[in-house]
Design an enzyme around this catalytic site. Sequence first.
Site, PDB file in Angstrom:
ATOM      1  CG  HIS A   1     -26.741-110.584 -24.168  1.00 19.98           C
ATOM      2  ND1 HIS A   1     -25.573-110.525 -23.454  1.00 19.98           N
ATOM      3  CD2 HIS A   1     -27.379-111.682 -23.728  1.00 19.98           C
ATOM      4  CE1 HIS A   1     -25.507-111.561 -22.639  1.00 19.98           C
ATOM      5  NE2 HIS A   1     -26.594-112.282 -22.792  1.00 19.98           N
TER       6      HIS A   1
ATOM      7  CG  HIS B   1     -19.508-104.902 -26.461  1.00 17.68           C
ATOM      8  ND1 HIS B   1     -20.286-106.011 -26.240  1.00 17.68           N
ATOM      9  CD2 HIS B   1     -20.376-103.949 -26.965  1.00 17.68           C
ATOM     10  CE1 HIS B   1     -21.552-105.750 -26.574  1.00 17.68           C
ATOM     11  NE2 HIS B   1     -21.624-104.507 -27.029  1.00 17.68           N
TER      12      HIS B   1
ATOM     13  CB  ILE C   1      -8.174-114.648 -19.914  1.00 15.84           C
ATOM     14  CG1 ILE C   1      -6.972-114.740 -18.958  1.00 15.84           C
ATOM     15  CG2 ILE C   1      -8.137-115.729 -20.987  1.00 15.84           C
ATOM     16  CD1 ILE C   1      -5.613-114.544 -19.588  1.00 15.84           C
ATOM     17  CG  MET C   2      -9.546-110.356 -24.453  1.00 20.02           C
ATOM     18  SD  MET C   2     -10.532-109.215 -23.446  1.00 20.02           S
ATOM     19  CE  MET C   2      -9.315-108.031 -22.965  1.00 20.02           C
ATOM     20  N   GLY C   3     -12.826-113.353 -23.510  1.00 17.18           N
ATOM     21  CA  GLY C   3     -13.741-114.489 -23.680  1.00 17.18           C
ATOM     22  C   GLY C   3     -14.168-115.091 -22.358  1.00 17.18           C
TER      23      GLY C   3
ATOM     24  CG  HIS D   1     -21.583-111.499 -19.083  1.00 14.00           C
ATOM     25  ND1 HIS D   1     -22.708-110.856 -18.628  1.00 14.00           N
ATOM     26  CD2 HIS D   1     -21.579-111.380 -20.430  1.00 14.00           C
ATOM     27  CE1 HIS D   1     -23.355-110.367 -19.674  1.00 14.00           C
ATOM     28  NE2 HIS D   1     -22.700-110.663 -20.771  1.00 14.00           N
TER      29      HIS D   1
ATOM     30  CG  ASP E   1     -17.403-112.714 -27.495  1.00 12.56           C
ATOM     31  OD1 ASP E   1     -18.026-112.830 -28.556  1.00 12.56           O
ATOM     32  OD2 ASP E   1     -17.539-111.746 -26.725  1.00 12.56           O
TER      33      ASP E   1
ATOM     34  NE  ARG F   1     -26.568-108.510 -29.878  1.00 14.18           N
ATOM     35  CZ  ARG F   1     -25.831-108.532 -28.767  1.00 14.18           C
ATOM     36  NH1 ARG F   1     -25.517-107.412 -28.176  1.00 14.18           N
ATOM     37  NH2 ARG F   1     -25.440-109.689 -28.243  1.00 14.18           N
TER      38      ARG F   1
ATOM     39  NE  ARG G   1     -26.976 -83.960 -19.301  1.00 11.41           N
ATOM     40  CZ  ARG G   1     -26.074 -83.677 -18.381  1.00 11.41           C
ATOM     41  NH1 ARG G   1     -25.868 -84.503 -17.357  1.00 11.41           N
ATOM     42  NH2 ARG G   1     -25.378 -82.570 -18.456  1.00 11.41           N
TER      43      ARG G   1
HETATM   44  N1  COA Z   1      -9.761-112.348 -17.138  1.00  8.31           N
HETATM   45  C1  COA Z   1      -9.138-112.163 -15.957  1.00  8.31           C
HETATM   46  N2  COA Z   1      -9.723-111.565 -14.914  1.00  8.31           N
HETATM   47  C2  COA Z   1     -10.982-111.143 -15.065  1.00  8.31           C
HETATM   48  C3  COA Z   1     -11.687-111.303 -16.261  1.00  8.31           C
HETATM   49  C4  COA Z   1     -11.019-111.943 -17.316  1.00  8.31           C
HETATM   50  N3  COA Z   1     -11.630-112.140 -18.487  1.00  8.31           N
HETATM   51  N4  COA Z   1     -12.926-110.802 -16.132  1.00  8.31           N
HETATM   52  C5  COA Z   1     -12.998-110.310 -14.895  1.00  8.31           C
HETATM   53  N5  COA Z   1     -11.829-110.519 -14.256  1.00  8.31           N
HETATM   54  C6  COA Z   1     -11.486-110.136 -12.892  1.00  8.31           C
HETATM   55  C7  COA Z   1     -10.972-108.692 -12.891  1.00  8.31           C
HETATM   56  O1  COA Z   1      -9.594-108.638 -13.088  1.00  8.31           O
HETATM   57  C8  COA Z   1     -11.400-108.239 -11.538  1.00  8.31           C
HETATM   58  O2  COA Z   1     -10.531-108.800 -10.589  1.00  8.31           O
HETATM   59  P1  COA Z   1     -10.078-107.936  -9.312  1.00  8.31           P
HETATM   60  O3  COA Z   1     -11.347-107.648  -8.575  1.00  8.31           O
HETATM   61  O4  COA Z   1      -9.134-108.839  -8.632  1.00  8.31           O
HETATM   62  O5  COA Z   1      -9.444-106.709  -9.883  1.00  8.31           O
HETATM   63  C9  COA Z   1     -12.761-108.909 -11.351  1.00  8.31           C
HETATM   64  O6  COA Z   1     -12.696-110.104 -12.142  1.00  8.31           O
HETATM   65  C10 COA Z   1     -13.908-108.046 -11.801  1.00  8.31           C
HETATM   66  O7  COA Z   1     -13.651-107.638 -13.147  1.00  8.31           O
HETATM   67  P2  COA Z   1     -14.254-106.353 -13.820  1.00  8.31           P
HETATM   68  O8  COA Z   1     -13.525-106.103 -15.095  1.00  8.31           O
HETATM   69  O9  COA Z   1     -14.386-105.226 -12.853  1.00  8.31           O
HETATM   70  O10 COA Z   1     -15.713-106.866 -14.130  1.00  8.31           O
HETATM   71  P3  COA Z   1     -16.731-106.170 -15.085  1.00  8.31           P
HETATM   72  O11 COA Z   1     -18.083-106.536 -14.645  1.00  8.31           O
HETATM   73  O12 COA Z   1     -16.432-104.737 -15.296  1.00  8.31           O
HETATM   74  O13 COA Z   1     -16.313-106.891 -16.443  1.00  8.31           O
HETATM   75  C11 COA Z   1     -16.152-107.905 -18.447  1.00  8.31           C
HETATM   76  C12 COA Z   1     -17.053-107.652 -17.267  1.00  8.31           C
HETATM   77  C13 COA Z   1     -16.907-108.725 -19.473  1.00  8.31           C
HETATM   78  C14 COA Z   1     -15.756-106.561 -19.095  1.00  8.31           C
HETATM   79  C15 COA Z   1     -14.881-108.644 -17.977  1.00  8.31           C
HETATM   80  O14 COA Z   1     -15.244-109.903 -17.438  1.00  8.31           O
HETATM   81  C16 COA Z   1     -13.885-108.791 -19.081  1.00  8.31           C
HETATM   82  O15 COA Z   1     -13.112-107.849 -19.330  1.00  8.31           O
HETATM   83  N6  COA Z   1     -13.880-109.959 -19.790  1.00  8.31           N
HETATM   84  C17 COA Z   1     -13.006-110.123 -20.910  1.00  8.31           C
HETATM   85  C18 COA Z   1     -13.601-109.465 -22.142  1.00  8.31           C
HETATM   86  C19 COA Z   1     -14.744-110.231 -22.690  1.00  8.31           C
HETATM   87  O16 COA Z   1     -14.702-111.456 -22.808  1.00  8.31           O
HETATM   88  N7  COA Z   1     -15.785-109.509 -23.097  1.00  8.31           N
HETATM   89  C20 COA Z   1     -16.968-110.092 -23.693  1.00  8.31           C
HETATM   90  C21 COA Z   1     -18.112-110.015 -22.753  1.00  8.31           C
HETATM   91  S1  COA Z   1     -19.480-110.910 -23.371  1.00  8.31           S
END
Ligand code: COA
Length: 368
Positions: A180, A215, A249-251, A254, A305, A330, A349
């Site tokens: 990925h 992640h 909420i996990m899952g 992106h 996920d 992976r 760096r």
């Molecule tokens: N549940 C609830 N809200 C979520 C969310 C989730 N899974 N993912 C994003 N958001 C919301 C954030 O709270 C934020 O809202 P705000 O602007 O009101 O504060 C907005 O969406 C942006 O989120 P952010 O965490 O800054 O986005 P990012 O690009 O950094 O995050 C992830 C990407 C994957 C880290 C994020 O979507 C996440 O934490 N998902 C859950 C973990 C997960 O499933 N990881 C596997 C990825 S394949």
Amino acid sequence: MSAGLEGIVAGRTSLSTVGIEGCGLTYRGYSIEDLSEQATFEEVAWLLLRGELPNQTQLDQYRKTLCGLRRLPNELKVILEQIPGTSHPMDVLRTGCSALGCMEPEGPGQGPLELADRLIGAFPSMLMYWHWFHTAGKRIETDCDANSVAGHILSLLHGRAPTEIHERVMDVALILYAEHEFNASTFTARVVTSTLSDFYSAITAAIGTLRGPLHGGANEAAFELIDRYTTPDEAEQGVMELLRKKAKIMGFGHRVYRSADPRSDVIQVWAAQLAKAVGDTRLYPVSERVEAVMRREKRLFPNLDFYSASAFHFLGIPTLFFTPLFVFSRISGWAAHVIEQRTDNRLIRPTADYVGPAPRPFLPLSNR
Ligand code: COA
């Protein structure tokens, strides 16, 4: 400055396109939809590591090679026996990988291709050896009759050959998890590689990075969430409450995909099929409701996920093994990135905005 390096192009890759308009997700040009429907994990690993799909002879030989790489050195078994049975399985793999690096280090004749194959063969053996030793006091034989990685994993875990459908679902999951682009763990592997460090150090660091719930750890956390609820209505109430508390909420969501994760559709179909096969009337309906609530409330979509979590559960995989399954797959993508980084290396760096105190006179100990 870009927090979390969002939107920053940090290098080049010919391995995969993640969310590029008109491409979706491809591995070396092949769509994830075609690969997950028509290929096996061994073909995908070969493709990622060697650049093209294998022909039949190459594939047959590759399967044999991988089967021959499942045994663990006795010294590693001793270490696995010493690791507490209460450890997180990702810590076991991280330590196992690092320990194998001391026993079979990278060197002439043992380059990243050979070591990638070795870890594809050995990672499931490490985890399952540790698991059976600590849960049942058994020192298992880490080889088995299965001629696929999916079959190896399920056979060692359950102590019997899997059904054809279970083996296929595991195979599809391995394909979906294989690669990925510049995700956090792959980027870590490339940073380590860019210092001219060794293969095992890159992979060990990648495992540590994958462990976090933002992640790879998201699949475990996603299952813990859906498993809390007995009905879709209860799940809706629970998720609404979590959202009110601004919980993640996990899952879901992106960093790169904006409207859908193409891998989620593939695994969802299999999760639904397994749910039907086992007569599940709780987890799958709960998952569908959580998905609907997240779309309605946050316009967020499930990532790979989310439905992997229930698919793995229906395959009889313990929740703490979900992220290790990600590692079993992976490793092929990580290794391909290590090889790619080495072919055109420059030390990674970046720089930082300094936000600390202005220069100030040193305070002698007697004045503090
Ligand atoms: N549940 C609830 N809200 C979520 C969310 C989730 N899974 N993912 C994003 N958001 C919301 C954030 O709270 C934020 O809202 P705000 O602007 O009101 O504060 C907005 O969406 C942006 O989120 P952010 O965490 O800054 O986005 P990012 O690009 O950094 O995050 C992830 C990407 C994957 C880290 C994020 O979507 C996440 O934490 N998902 C859950 C973990 C997960 O499933 N990881 C596997 C990825 S394949």
